[in-house]
Design a protein around this motif. Structure first.
Motif, PDB file in Angstrom:
ATOM      1  N   MET A 170       0.827  -1.220   0.000  1.00 53.75           N
ATOM      2  CA  MET A 170       0.000   0.000   0.000  1.00 53.75           C
ATOM      3  C   MET A 170       0.857   1.264   0.000  1.00 53.75           C
ATOM      4  N   ARG A 171       1.956   1.238  -0.759  1.00 54.55           N
ATOM      5  CA  ARG A 171       2.825   2.414  -0.854  1.00 54.55           C
ATOM      6  C   ARG A 171       3.026   2.828  -2.315  1.00 54.55           C
ATOM      7  N   SER A 172       1.961   2.750  -3.094  1.00 52.44           N
ATOM      8  CA  SER A 172       2.088   3.042  -4.521  1.00 52.44           C
ATOM      9  C   SER A 172       2.362   4.510  -4.803  1.00 52.44           C
ATOM     10  N   GLY A 173       1.920   5.392  -3.911  1.00 47.43           N
ATOM     11  CA  GLY A 173       2.044   6.819  -4.163  1.00 47.43           C
ATOM     12  C   GLY A 173       0.890   7.395  -4.959  1.00 47.43           C
ATOM     13  N   ILE A 174      -0.041   6.535  -5.380  1.00 46.63           N
ATOM     14  CA  ILE A 174      -1.217   7.005  -6.122  1.00 46.63           C
ATOM     15  C   ILE A 174      -2.151   7.744  -5.169  1.00 46.63           C
ATOM     16  N   GLN A 175      -2.646   8.879  -5.600  1.00 48.55           N
ATOM     17  CA  GLN A 175      -3.588   9.648  -4.784  1.00 48.55           C
ATOM     18  C   GLN A 175      -4.867   8.839  -4.600  1.00 48.55           C
ATOM     19  N   TRP A 176      -5.244   8.630  -3.319  1.00 48.33           N
ATOM     20  CA  TRP A 176      -6.369   7.721  -3.056  1.00 48.33           C
ATOM     21  C   TRP A 176      -7.012   8.058  -1.723  1.00 48.33           C
ATOM     22  N   ASN A 177      -8.331   8.090  -1.694  1.00 47.12           N
ATOM     23  CA  ASN A 177      -9.085   8.351  -0.469  1.00 47.12           C
ATOM     24  C   ASN A 177     -10.046   7.207  -0.219  1.00 47.12           C
ATOM     25  N   GLU A 178      -9.681   6.335   0.742  1.00 42.81           N
ATOM     26  CA  GLU A 178     -10.556   5.223   1.102  1.00 42.81           C
ATOM     27  C   GLU A 178     -10.811   5.203   2.614  1.00 42.81           C
ATOM     28  N   GLU A 179     -10.559   6.325   3.263  1.00 47.56           N
ATOM     29  CA  GLU A 179     -10.663   6.369   4.717  1.00 47.56           C
ATOM     30  C   GLU A 179     -12.026   6.868   5.193  1.00 47.56           C
ATOM     31  N   THR A 180     -12.875   7.330   4.274  1.00 49.78           N
ATOM     32  CA  THR A 180     -14.195   7.795   4.665  1.00 49.78           C
ATOM     33  C   THR A 180     -15.208   6.663   4.539  1.00 49.78           C
ATOM     34  N   ASP A 181     -16.429   6.915   4.967  1.00 49.97           N
ATOM     35  CA  ASP A 181     -17.492   5.915   4.892  1.00 49.97           C
ATOM     36  C   ASP A 181     -17.734   5.506   3.443  1.00 49.97           C
ATOM     37  N   HIS A 182     -18.087   4.233   3.258  1.00 51.96           N
ATOM     38  CA  HIS A 182     -18.311   3.741   1.898  1.00 51.96           C
ATOM     39  C   HIS A 182     -19.527   4.374   1.234  1.00 51.96           C
ATOM     40  N   ASN A 183     -20.378   5.011   2.011  1.00 50.53           N
ATOM     41  CA  ASN A 183     -21.506   5.727   1.423  1.00 50.53           C
ATOM     42  C   ASN A 183     -21.120   7.126   0.959  1.00 50.53           C
ATOM     43  N   ASP A 184     -19.894   7.535   1.247  1.00 44.56           N
ATOM     44  CA  ASP A 184     -19.391   8.816   0.799  1.00 44.56           C
ATOM     45  C   ASP A 184     -19.049   8.715  -0.690  1.00 44.56           C
ATOM     46  N   HIS A 185     -19.714   9.494  -1.500  1.00 43.29           N
ATOM     47  CA  HIS A 185     -19.553   9.374  -2.948  1.00 43.29           C
ATOM     48  C   HIS A 185     -18.244   9.974  -3.457  1.00 43.29           C
ATOM     49  N   THR A 186     -17.428  10.527  -2.557  1.00 40.61           N
ATOM     50  CA  THR A 186     -16.084  10.958  -2.953  1.00 40.61           C
ATOM     51  C   THR A 186     -15.037   9.910  -2.583  1.00 40.61           C
ATOM     52  N   ASN A 187     -15.462   8.847  -1.915  1.00 31.71           N
ATOM     53  CA  ASN A 187     -14.566   7.758  -1.536  1.00 31.71           C
ATOM     54  C   ASN A 187     -14.118   7.025  -2.799  1.00 31.71           C
ATOM     55  N   ASP A 188     -12.810   6.844  -2.948  1.00 33.47           N
ATOM     56  CA  ASP A 188     -12.303   6.226  -4.174  1.00 33.47           C
ATOM     57  C   ASP A 188     -12.751   4.786  -4.335  1.00 33.47           C
ATOM     58  N   CYS A 189     -12.981   4.076  -3.229  1.00 31.35           N
ATOM     59  CA  CYS A 189     -13.494   2.708  -3.350  1.00 31.35           C
ATOM     60  C   CYS A 189     -14.910   2.731  -3.932  1.00 31.35           C
ATOM     61  N   PHE A 190     -15.733   3.676  -3.458  1.00 34.25           N
ATOM     62  CA  PHE A 190     -17.087   3.821  -4.014  1.00 34.25           C
ATOM     63  C   PHE A 190     -17.014   4.164  -5.504  1.00 34.25           C
ATOM     64  N   LEU A 191     -16.152   5.101  -5.853  1.00 31.40           N
ATOM     65  CA  LEU A 191     -16.031   5.513  -7.252  1.00 31.40           C
ATOM     66  C   LEU A 191     -15.476   4.386  -8.120  1.00 31.40           C
ATOM     67  N   LEU A 192     -14.523   3.627  -7.581  1.00 37.52           N
ATOM     68  CA  LEU A 192     -13.971   2.468  -8.289  1.00 37.52           C
ATOM     69  C   LEU A 192     -15.075   1.468  -8.597  1.00 37.52           C
ATOM     70  N   GLU A 193     -15.850   1.107  -7.573  1.00 41.15           N
ATOM     71  CA  GLU A 193     -16.874   0.086  -7.736  1.00 41.15           C
ATOM     72  C   GLU A 193     -18.052   0.576  -8.572  1.00 41.15           C
ATOM     73  N   SER A 194     -18.141   1.888  -8.790  1.00 34.78           N
ATOM     74  CA  SER A 194     -19.193   2.447  -9.640  1.00 34.78           C
ATOM     75  C   SER A 194     -18.742   2.607 -11.086  1.00 34.78           C
ATOM     76  N   SER A 195     -17.455   2.382 -11.350  1.00 33.75           N
ATOM     77  CA  SER A 195     -16.919   2.632 -12.688  1.00 33.75           C
ATOM     78  C   SER A 195     -17.086   1.411 -13.594  1.00 33.75           C
ATOM     79  N   ASP A 196     -16.995   1.623 -14.886  1.00 31.44           N
ATOM     80  CA  ASP A 196     -17.128   0.548 -15.862  1.00 31.44           C
ATOM     81  C   ASP A 196     -15.814  -0.164 -16.131  1.00 31.44           C
ATOM     82  N   ASN A 197     -14.700   0.507 -15.859  1.00 36.30           N
ATOM     83  CA  ASN A 197     -13.396  -0.105 -16.087  1.00 36.30           C
ATOM     84  C   ASN A 197     -12.505   0.205 -14.892  1.00 36.30           C
ATOM     85  N   TRP A 198     -12.362  -0.783 -14.032  1.00 34.62           N
ATOM     86  CA  TRP A 198     -11.669  -0.567 -12.765  1.00 34.62           C
ATOM     87  C   TRP A 198     -10.181  -0.270 -12.962  1.00 34.62           C
TER      88      TRP A 198
END
Length: 393
Positions: A170-198
């Protein structure tokens, strides 16, 4: 030849599975087996934890297992009314909606339980097997050249320097926000799972630090690992898992989510039965061996579960280390590991205490409220102190 310990463990798991298929009332638990001979103190602690779970102190818990020396000391299954508990939340029929009871916490009314980020730790195992069998590759390899089929001309020099080990830790250096609630629509995990090409979503993210210098929890990096594994092995990770891990361990029933772009969700999409998750723990306590066969190298197990990074979550109450997609909740300054764990959203825990040859499994689904007590701390704060007393420490 199958060892006696592994055979005993397998038989006990079958007994547990039969018991857990029995009918039970809401909030009742089934204890399929419990060893009480010389461990009365431990037995009392386990019974106390079970009572507290039934009392609701730990929130919504589905399974609690304790295994030591390949013997099943305790196994409790709890029946929760999830249909009622999520009625006030959005239950849109989509696999990444955590309140959709077709998908969470069990897969379509089966015994397969969502593992969430425990999936990352199993992805790491599969990656280790791939490197064990493909000596042309190692963790020092740069990641980007192995992500074939994508337009990476836009990548800056820092991104080109990301190594496989940077992704594993987990030291890629890529800008990433996964520390907020998964219902937060700015959370990168939420945005990843909502995208068509992960893959493209992760690759499109800018860099914010030099690779290898800063821990930032990033499920997108694990998605890249899944794709890199496919490049190395020429197999999608679910097929690789079937051949190299699940079949050798006798895991015949599982489900793994597929992403819209035809890849596999390596950051949180695996479903297993608790008995089969326990087999992963036994594999690691036996240094990568199962039935006398080396499934993943001992060196990969050791490195994966060592605190390569220390105190990665200073905001947590516990001083926690991190290895190759494994958490290390307890370790000494000289690196001796007391506990290592695979952790998943909602209360999925596979925790091992190697000194005591002990495995703890918890499945739960605490996503909409914070329980009074945390199952994450049961092993360290309740089980191990009881074992120390039994051992006269």
């Amino acid at each position: 030849m199958r060892t006696i310990k592994t055979l005993t463990f397998s038989i006990l798991l079958i007994v547990a599975l039969i018991a857990c298929n029995s009918k039970n009332k809401d909030k009742e638990s089934i204890k399929s087996t419990q060893k009480v001979t010389s461990q009365n103190g431990l037995s009392a602690v386990i019974d106390s934890i079970n009572s507290e779970i039934n009392n609701g102190d730990y929130g919504l818990i589905d399974r609690f297992m304790v295994i030591q020396n390949d013997e099943l000391l305790a196994d409790y299954k709890y029946k929760q009314d999830y249909e009622t508990s999520v009625q006030k939340y959005d239950t849109t029929n989509h696999q990444y909606n955590f309140n959709n009871t077709d998908w969470h916490p069990y897969y379509k009314q089966t015994e397969l339980h969502t593992l969430q980020s425990v999936t990352k730790s199993i992805t790491s195992i599969l990656f280790g097997i791939a490197l064990d069998l493909n000596k042309d590759y190692n963790v020092s390899n740069k990641a980007m050249p192995l992500l074939t089929g994508y337009d990476t001309d836009f990548l800056d020099k820092q991104k080109q320097n990301i190594s496989i080990e940077d992704l594993l830790t987990m030291r890629s250096g890529i800008q990433w926000n996964e520390e907020t609630d998964h219902n937060d629509h700015t959370n990168d995990c939420f945005l990843l799972e909502s995208s068509d090409n992960w893959i493209e979503y992760v690759l499109s993210k800018p860099m914010d630090t030099i690779p290898g210098t800063k821990f930032v929890y990033n499920g997108g990096g694990t998605v890249l690992l899944g794709k890199i594994l496919r490049t190395i092995t020429s197999k999608r990770i679910d097929d690789w898992a079937e051949e190299k891990l699940f079949e050798p361990l006798g895991i015949t029933d599982y489900y793994w989510k597929e992403t819209p772009d035809g890849e596999i969700d390596t950051e949180g999409g695996l479903y297993l039965k608790a008995e089969d998750l326990a087999k992963i723990g036994s594999l690691f306590l036996n240094k990568g061996k199962w039935n006398g066969k080396q499934i993943v190298s001992e060196s990969w197990v050791s490195t994966s579960t060592s605190p390569l990074l220390k105190n990665v979550k200073p905001q947590w109450r516990d001083v926690t280390g991190y290895g190759y997609q494994w958490w290390i909740p307890e370790y000494t300054d000289d690196g001796r590991v007391g506990i290592y764990a695979a952790n998943g959203y909602g209360g999925q825990y596979l925790m091992m205490a190697p000194e005591y040859n002990l495995i703890i499994v918890f499945n739960g689904w605490n996503i909409n409220s914070e329980p009074e007590k945390s199952t994450y701390r049961v092993l360290r704060d309740r089980i191990i102190p009881a074992l120390k007393i039994n051992n006269g420490v």
